[in-house]
Structures are given as C-alpha cells and as structure tokens.
Design a protein around this motif. Structure first.
Motif, PDB file in Angstrom:
ATOM      1  N   HIS A 269      23.449  18.618  41.355  1.00 58.33           N
ATOM      2  CA  HIS A 269      24.892  18.788  40.737  1.00 58.33           C
ATOM      3  C   HIS A 269      25.415  20.177  40.640  1.00 58.33           C
ATOM      4  N   LEU A 270      24.604  21.269  40.907  1.00 56.69           N
ATOM      5  CA  LEU A 270      25.151  22.495  40.495  1.00 56.69           C
ATOM      6  C   LEU A 270      26.307  22.753  40.983  1.00 56.69           C
ATOM      7  N   ALA A 271      26.492  22.280  42.319  1.00 55.98           N
ATOM      8  CA  ALA A 271      27.623  22.925  43.165  1.00 55.98           C
ATOM      9  C   ALA A 271      28.870  22.067  42.461  1.00 55.98           C
ATOM     10  N   ASP A 272      28.766  21.010  41.581  1.00 46.08           N
ATOM     11  CA  ASP A 272      30.061  20.373  40.953  1.00 46.08           C
ATOM     12  C   ASP A 272      30.166  21.024  39.577  1.00 46.08           C
ATOM     13  N   GLU A 273      29.564  21.979  39.175  1.00 50.06           N
ATOM     14  CA  GLU A 273      29.505  22.498  37.860  1.00 50.06           C
ATOM     15  C   GLU A 273      30.831  23.478  37.746  1.00 50.06           C
ATOM     16  N   PRO A 274      31.920  23.384  36.951  1.00 51.19           N
ATOM     17  CA  PRO A 274      32.972  24.097  37.088  1.00 51.19           C
ATOM     18  C   PRO A 274      32.759  25.678  36.990  1.00 51.19           C
ATOM     19  N   ASN A 275      31.952  26.268  36.359  1.00 49.41           N
ATOM     20  CA  ASN A 275      31.753  27.478  35.883  1.00 49.41           C
ATOM     21  C   ASN A 275      31.135  27.946  37.334  1.00 49.41           C
ATOM     22  N   PHE A 276      30.209  27.238  37.889  1.00 52.00           N
ATOM     23  CA  PHE A 276      29.517  27.803  39.069  1.00 52.00           C
ATOM     24  C   PHE A 276      30.480  27.713  40.398  1.00 52.00           C
ATOM     25  N   GLN A 277      31.024  26.567  40.348  1.00 51.79           N
ATOM     26  CA  GLN A 277      32.275  26.617  41.376  1.00 51.79           C
ATOM     27  C   GLN A 277      33.228  27.775  41.267  1.00 51.79           C
ATOM     28  N   ARG A 279      32.475  30.906  39.898  1.00 50.05           N
ATOM     29  CA  ARG A 279      31.973  32.048  40.026  1.00 50.05           C
ATOM     30  C   ARG A 279      31.128  32.258  41.505  1.00 50.05           C
ATOM     31  N   HIS A 280      30.913  31.071  42.279  1.00 46.19           N
ATOM     32  CA  HIS A 280      30.051  31.118  43.424  1.00 46.19           C
ATOM     33  C   HIS A 280      30.618  29.990  44.309  1.00 46.19           C
ATOM     34  N   ALA A 281      31.879  30.139  44.773  1.00 46.54           N
ATOM     35  CA  ALA A 281      32.728  29.220  45.427  1.00 46.54           C
ATOM     36  C   ALA A 281      31.911  28.882  46.797  1.00 46.54           C
ATOM     37  N   GLU A 282      31.537  30.017  47.513  1.00 45.89           N
ATOM     38  CA  GLU A 282      30.911  29.784  48.973  1.00 45.89           C
ATOM     39  C   GLU A 282      29.730  29.257  48.727  1.00 45.89           C
ATOM     40  N   VAL A 283      28.802  29.399  47.787  1.00 44.76           N
ATOM     41  CA  VAL A 283      27.583  28.678  47.749  1.00 44.76           C
ATOM     42  C   VAL A 283      27.579  27.125  47.245  1.00 44.76           C
ATOM     43  N   ALA A 284      28.587  27.069  46.388  1.00 44.03           N
ATOM     44  CA  ALA A 284      28.951  25.532  46.191  1.00 44.03           C
ATOM     45  C   ALA A 284      29.558  24.882  47.343  1.00 44.03           C
ATOM     46  N   GLN A 285      30.254  25.315  48.255  1.00 40.85           N
ATOM     47  CA  GLN A 285      30.783  24.581  49.400  1.00 40.85           C
ATOM     48  C   GLN A 285      29.489  24.366  50.246  1.00 40.85           C
ATOM     49  N   GLN A 286      28.565  25.450  50.381  1.00 43.98           N
ATOM     50  CA  GLN A 286      27.722  25.176  51.320  1.00 43.98           C
ATOM     51  C   GLN A 286      26.611  24.205  50.790  1.00 43.98           C
ATOM     52  N   ARG A 298      20.114  32.839  47.714  1.00 44.19           N
ATOM     53  CA  ARG A 298      20.343  34.345  48.280  1.00 44.19           C
ATOM     54  C   ARG A 298      21.832  34.303  48.137  1.00 44.19           C
ATOM     55  N   GLY A 299      22.847  33.553  47.996  1.00 47.05           N
ATOM     56  CA  GLY A 299      24.092  33.582  48.067  1.00 47.05           C
ATOM     57  C   GLY A 299      24.826  33.613  46.392  1.00 47.05           C
ATOM     58  N   VAL A 300      23.882  33.663  45.495  1.00 46.26           N
ATOM     59  CA  VAL A 300      24.237  33.692  44.118  1.00 46.26           C
ATOM     60  C   VAL A 300      23.931  35.109  43.882  1.00 46.26           C
ATOM     61  N   ARG A 301      25.152  35.574  43.421  1.00 45.82           N
ATOM     62  CA  ARG A 301      25.363  37.081  43.149  1.00 45.82           C
ATOM     63  C   ARG A 301      24.915  36.992  41.353  1.00 45.82           C
ATOM     64  N   ILE A 302      23.881  37.769  40.810  1.00 44.96           N
ATOM     65  CA  ILE A 302      23.318  37.533  39.497  1.00 44.96           C
ATOM     66  C   ILE A 302      23.861  38.692  38.876  1.00 44.96           C
ATOM     67  N   PHE A 303      24.671  39.712  39.263  1.00 48.51           N
ATOM     68  CA  PHE A 303      25.332  40.741  38.426  1.00 48.51           C
ATOM     69  C   PHE A 303      26.595  41.191  39.223  1.00 48.51           C
ATOM     70  N   GLN A 304      27.493  41.769  38.352  1.00 48.40           N
ATOM     71  CA  GLN A 304      28.801  42.117  38.968  1.00 48.40           C
ATOM     72  C   GLN A 304      29.032  43.626  38.583  1.00 48.40           C
ATOM     73  N   ILE A 305      29.354  44.511  39.672  1.00 43.75           N
ATOM     74  CA  ILE A 305      29.650  45.835  39.079  1.00 43.75           C
ATOM     75  C   ILE A 305      31.094  46.493  39.578  1.00 43.75           C
ATOM     76  N   VAL A 306      32.009  46.961  38.839  1.00 43.00           N
ATOM     77  CA  VAL A 306      33.268  47.334  39.136  1.00 43.00           C
ATOM     78  C   VAL A 306      33.469  48.619  38.327  1.00 43.00           C
ATOM     79  N   GLY A 307      34.536  49.407  38.833  1.00 37.56           N
ATOM     80  CA  GLY A 307      34.951  50.557  38.129  1.00 37.56           C
ATOM     81  C   GLY A 307      35.152  50.411  36.629  1.00 37.56           C
ATOM     82  N   LEU A 308      34.979  51.023  35.948  1.00 38.47           N
ATOM     83  CA  LEU A 308      35.043  50.859  34.292  1.00 38.47           C
ATOM     84  C   LEU A 308      36.575  51.007  34.041  1.00 38.47           C
ATOM     85  N   HIS A 309      37.236  51.630  34.678  1.00 43.57           N
ATOM     86  CA  HIS A 309      38.587  51.918  34.440  1.00 43.57           C
ATOM     87  C   HIS A 309      39.640  50.644  34.978  1.00 43.57           C
ATOM     88  N   SER A 310      38.991  49.805  35.806  1.00 45.23           N
ATOM     89  CA  SER A 310      39.635  48.958  36.539  1.00 45.23           C
ATOM     90  C   SER A 310      39.617  47.713  35.889  1.00 45.23           C
TER      91      SER A 310
END
Length: 636
Positions: A269-277, A279-286, A298-310
């Motif tokens: 039921h992980l694909a139906d869990e609101p937070n997983f949906q 943060r990982h919409a494509e994997v949930a749909q698949q 492999r579709g679950v990204r377990i860290f995110q990186i973005v510019g500090l100022h953004s």
C-alpha cells in the motif's frame, strides 16, 4: 584536473545493486554485470564488486589495475579479509544472526529483520567512502582501494545494545517497546494498529489529557522512570482509548498535540501513502499500475540537493566533473580525505550525530553544538561520570560546544562558527532552525559556500509538515515493520536497532560528501527524509526477496537455518550481543579504544570501511560540552 567518473558494479548481492543505485543518484553512469568482465578498466574509473562472488582471475585483474592506478576498487564482502569466516560467503540473514541483530528483534523469539539491513548499510558506507575519495587530488583518488565488511556494518548499528554488554549485562528484546520511554508501543484500534511514541514527561501529560486519563489513574506515572516500570499499566490506559477509535482518528488526534504516531503501513500500500505519493509521484503511479518490480526502488530518490540560496524544491544535481575545493588543509597519506573541512552538528540521538561521527572519522573537524545541559542522550545509562556509553559510541572525535540558541550572544557566536564552516548538519524539526534566525537564506548570507543538511522524518516538502517522527514511526510508515514479522505469530515488529535512524544518518553522510564534491564554491542545501530511505529499502526487498529461513530453538540456544541452491542447507548460531565481545571478528575488525579528555578509555567501534591511502580513524571521546571561552567569562 578533470575526473569524469564511470562505474562498473559487479555482482548479484544487494550490497552491489544498492551501491550502484546510490552512484546513479549521484549522477555517475553505472554499468551492471553479474561477473567481472575480462576487459574491466577500459571504460570505468570505479569498480564496485562483491568479494564473496569474485573469482581468483578477477581478483588478480583488479589488483593489476590498482597497481597501474587506473581504477578505484571498492570490494564489499561479508567479513574482512582476515576473518576466520572469510570463506563462508554469509547471507544477510546469517550476518544478522551472528552479530546480534536477530537476537535484539522480536518478542519472545529472535526475529530476522525484514530488509537486508547489513547489505543496505554496507552499500551506503561504500558509496560514502567512494565519494570521499573524490575529495582528494585525482591521482590519489585512483590509487585508493576500499574494503567494506557487512559484518562490521551490522555491528556498528548496535549502539543502543552494546553499552549494556560493555558493563556485563544483557540487553533483552523488547518487541515494540522502548527501553527508556513510555508510552511507546503498538496499540490496537477499531480497524488495525497504531504506533504512538512519547519522548518526554510533557508529551505524556498532553497524551493523558487527550485520552482523558483520570487523576487517580495518573498517580505514580508523572516521571518516565515510573512509566517504564509500570509499562503494562500505561499501555492499558492508552489502548483503552485507541481501541475505540480508528487508526486515522488516533493519528490525527496525536498530530494535533505534537505526539509522534502513525499507522503500520503494508508495503503493497506504499503507493497510496500520502507523503510517498507527494514525494515520489512517478514511482507511486508505476507501482499502482504494474505492482512492485525488481527495480522499483531505483526510482526512489533518497536525498535531494539544491542551491542553498534557492527556496525552490530540492532536486538532483549533475555528476562532479572536477576535483572540488573542499578544504584548506592539503591531504597526505596520513590524513583522512576530508581533512581541512569544518563541520557543525546540531544533533541528538542518532541520525545527525551518526553522519557527523563519520565525517570526523574521515578527517573533518566536527564541532557539536549542544544545549547548556548537554545532549539528552548523555544522561542515558550505563554511563561513566555523566556520559553514557551510547553517547560515546555515536560522537567520537567531536569537539562539544554548549550554546543556548535562544540567547542573543550565543546566536552571534553560532553565526560566527557558521561563517567559517564547510558543513552544517542537523536533525531538528523542519523549520526549527529558521525560527531561530538561521533559515536557508540567512545561512547563505553568512556563508555562501556552506553545505547545509537537514534530516527529518518526512522531509521539507511533506504531507505532514508538523508531524514529529521517531525511528519507530518511520519504520511503521516506511514498510520496515510490515516486512519484519515475528516468526511465532506473523505480527509486525520494529527492528531492535533504530534502522530508520541509522540508514537515514548514512544517507546524510553520503549526500553531504557528494554536495561537498559538487559545490564548486556555491552553497548547497541537502534534504534527507527518513521515510524516503525506509521506502527505498523495503521496495528493494519486496522486489528482490532473500531466501527464507527459520529460527530453531533448543537447549543450547537458537540457530538460523536456510536452504539455498548455491550453498545447500546451512545453520549458524543466533548470537546475543553480550557474546559478541568474545567473537574473533568483533575483537579484530570492529572493537577499538578511545580516550576522553580525562584519560578514561572507552570501548568504541572502528569505521566499517577501510580506505588504503587516506584511512578513516577513531581516536577520542568528547568531554562535557562547555560554552565558548568568552561566554564562560561573561557568565561568571
């Protein structure tokens, strides 16, 4: 100098496949192969290989490439090269049995952890060690070899159980209870089960008010030690309320008063869990359309990186293309790969302290910011002179500083530290640091090169922005408890060790080092959500199940037995944590000693990864946190 990495992952074990997934998430192209090809080294700079599956000819070929300085080789094996068990090629569950993980999980009977925990941990440490070598000049990076032991990775997770073994007592299984907190358990609801976890006396009072516990029934339960001693009585009061409400109603009510709670989610039921949906919409749909496959993880990204100022939503970053500017001190054969870096940690318990501990082992200077009374886990038992063995294990080689960040002068001092740091890592509630005046924009103004890492239960962009999260709740909502079921009655149970916290801290370690490699004088924001990490591990397990086994109990103890076409029928003992102290692998490959400022020697653990040229080291246990010298004088 240019370093355009390409990796080759050789082997069929989870440790290799998961390490390959991590390198791909770092932007490094990876080729997978079941066996080492004869032409290895022609089109790759990194080789990740399972030592248990490596044939003699392949091993010789890799040694030749190392001598020619053409590739970095990372070899992951079940035990170290010196181990008397080296020839056994142990499975993950066999390692769990031998090192105490199985004995610490379950209720009346030892229970295997339902994810390949040792393999997952080894993959994360291997990936972090590989990325750390990219913090050295190119030629040094290519002369490195890395060895990772699954056994050592598994034992390194036992920081909550080893302290009792060190003082000669046994740490018993507790099912879904917590040894130092109550109420903290799984409770029956009208339609299933709910996890409720309180971490303080104030939280208990709020919960007791919510569930209308009468004053007479509260007598003798004001303090956590009283509630732990009367845990059955406390749990009866809580379940008297939960059993008359649905799981969703219980979670919503606890959310409203800031109490950590959550359902026990089935992996299916992980694909139906609101937070997983979210943060990982494509994997949930698949998963919804096709079910869980062998590569869904492999579709679950377990860290995110973005510019500090953004302030935009975090996203992936490209692979590193050149040797980074990572510090001010030149590396040598006698220093770790992160020498010259300064790290500030605002952490408690496991996740951020674990990541920062390994940054220190890899050579960074780590300043641990604690409240004036010290981090809460210092007071856990057993302890020496007010410092717990647990705290010592999780905070080696750090310099503690006592600051009250609600005090203006202390905030000014903290800002001065940030201005000169390379990394800031914390596991506070999302937004807590910003409320103190240190949001991402403010940090960027203080230090445009800073790598800032935030570790939380559900992430910054979350369906549960205000929900607190303990390890047990994340295990429940990430599928780990669904996979970890008792042998006697198939009941979902948490892992004995804090699996979500530990794996979350390891992901943060890898992501921070990656961000350092990528930053090129631009600040980076790193986000790690523990639910993402738990889902990644459980999806791998659901799509790639291990050979099942069985615990057998007799007069001489317990054994774990498996039947595998490759190895036949094999049994290994289920070892208790206290017995590890006599295990030759533990004594030789894991245990070491470190001293505190008073000269007291402490048992601590070696890093489970070995770098040949810039080795990681553990040497000291911190003393008590002190205010900065200027603030000490001001308070006299």
């Amino acid at each position: 100098m240019t370093l355009q990495d390409r990796a080759l992952a050789c082997g069929t074990r989870a440790c290799v496949l998961l390490a390959a997934s991590l390198l791909e998430q770092a932007g490094i192209p990876v080729t997978r192969a079941a066996r080492l090809p004869s032409e290895v080294g022609q089109d790759c700079t990194i080789v990740v290989v399972c030592g248990d599956e490596l044939e003699d000819a392949g091993r010789l070929r890799l040694r030749q490439l190392e001598l020619e300085r053409r590739v970095l080789v990372c070899e992951i094996s079940s035990t170290s090269a010196q181990s008397p068990r080296r020839h056994l090629a142990l499975s993950d569950s066999e390692i769990q049995a031998l090192c105490g993980l199985m004995d610490t999980t379950g209720f009346s009977q030892a229970t295997p952890i339902g994810i390949p925990f040792a393999e997952t941990s080894a993959a994360l440490y291997a990936a972090a060690a590989i990325m750390a070598t990219r913090c050295t000049p190119t030629q040094q990076a290519l002369t490195q070899t890395i060895e990772v032991s699954l056994y050592s990775c598994a034992v390194n997770a036992l920081s909550t159980f080893l302290p009792k073994a060190f003082v000669g007592t046994r740490a018993s299984r507790m099912g879904n209870l917590h040894p130092s907190a109550s109420p903290w358990n799984t409770y029956r609801t009208e339609d299933g089960w709910v996890l409720i976890c309180t971490g303080s006396d104030d939280q208990w009072r709020k919960l007791a008010d919510l569930i209308n516990v009468a004053p007479a029934d509260r007598a003798g339960l004001d303090k956590v030690v009283e509630r732990v001693a009367a845990v059955q009585r406390v749990d009866g009061l809580v379940e008297g309320w939960t059993s008359h409400h649905s799981t969703a109603e219980c979670v919503a009510a606890c959310d409203g008063i800031g109490i950590a709670a959550g359902p026990i989610l089935q992996v299916s039921h992980l694909a139906d869990e609101p937070n997983f949906q979210l943060r990982h919409a494509e994997v949930a749909q698949q998963i919804t359309q096709q079910g869980i496959s062998h590569d869904s993880y492999r579709g679950v990204r377990i860290f995110q990186i973005v510019g500090l100022h953004s302030e935009a939503s975090p996203s992936g970053m490209p692979a590193p293309t050149s040797t980074p500017d990572v510090g001010t001190t030149a590396n040598s054969s006698m220093t770790g790969p992160l020498a010259g870096l300064r790290v500030i940690e605002i952490g408690q318990y496991t996740t951020a302290p674990l990541a920062a501990k390994h940054l220190a082992a890899l050579g960074a200077e780590v300043l641990k910011v604690e409240p004036l009374e010290g981090e809460a886990s210092r007071a856990w038992t057993p302890a020496i002179d007010g410092t717990s063995f647990f705290f010592a294990l999780n905070n080696t080689d750090k310099t503690p500083i006592a600051l009250n960040l609600k005090d203006v002068a202390d905030r000014d001092h903290f800002a001065a530290l940030v201005a000169e740091a390379d990394v800031l890592i914390e596991n506070l509630r999302p937004g807590a640091l910003a409320k103190l005046g240190f949001g991402r924009e403010a940090l960027s103004r203080l230090n445009g090169r800073l790598v800032y890492c935030s570790i939380s239960g559900f992430g910054i962009r979350s369906a549960y922005p205000a929900r607190p999260a303990f390890d047990t709740v994340i295990q429940a909502m990430g599928g780990i408890m669904d996979r970890t079921r008792t042998i006697e009655n198939d009941f979902p149970v948490k892992t004995g060790v804090s699996a979500s916290d530990i794996l979350g801290g390891q992901v943060a370690l890898f992501a921070v080092i990656l961000a350092l490699v990528q930053r090129q004088d631009r600040g980076q924001f790193v986000e790690v959500a523990m639910q993402d990490v738990a889902a990644w591990a459980t999806l791998y397990t659901a799509g790639n199940p291990e050979t099942p086994g069985q615990v057998h109990v007799d007069a001489d103890g317990s054994t774990w037995t498996t039947s595998d076409p490759r190895t036949g029928r094999r049994s290994v003992p289920v070892t208790g944590v206290e017995a590890l102290l006599q295990d030759p692998d533990f004594q030789m490959d894991v245990l070491t000693m470190a001293s505190d400022p008073n000269g007291t020697l402490w048992p601590v653990l070696k890093p489970p990864y070995r770098l040949s040229h810039t080795p990681a080291r553990v040497s000291s246990v911190p003393g008590h946190a002190q205010p900065p010298v200027s603030r000490r004088n001001a308070r006299k």
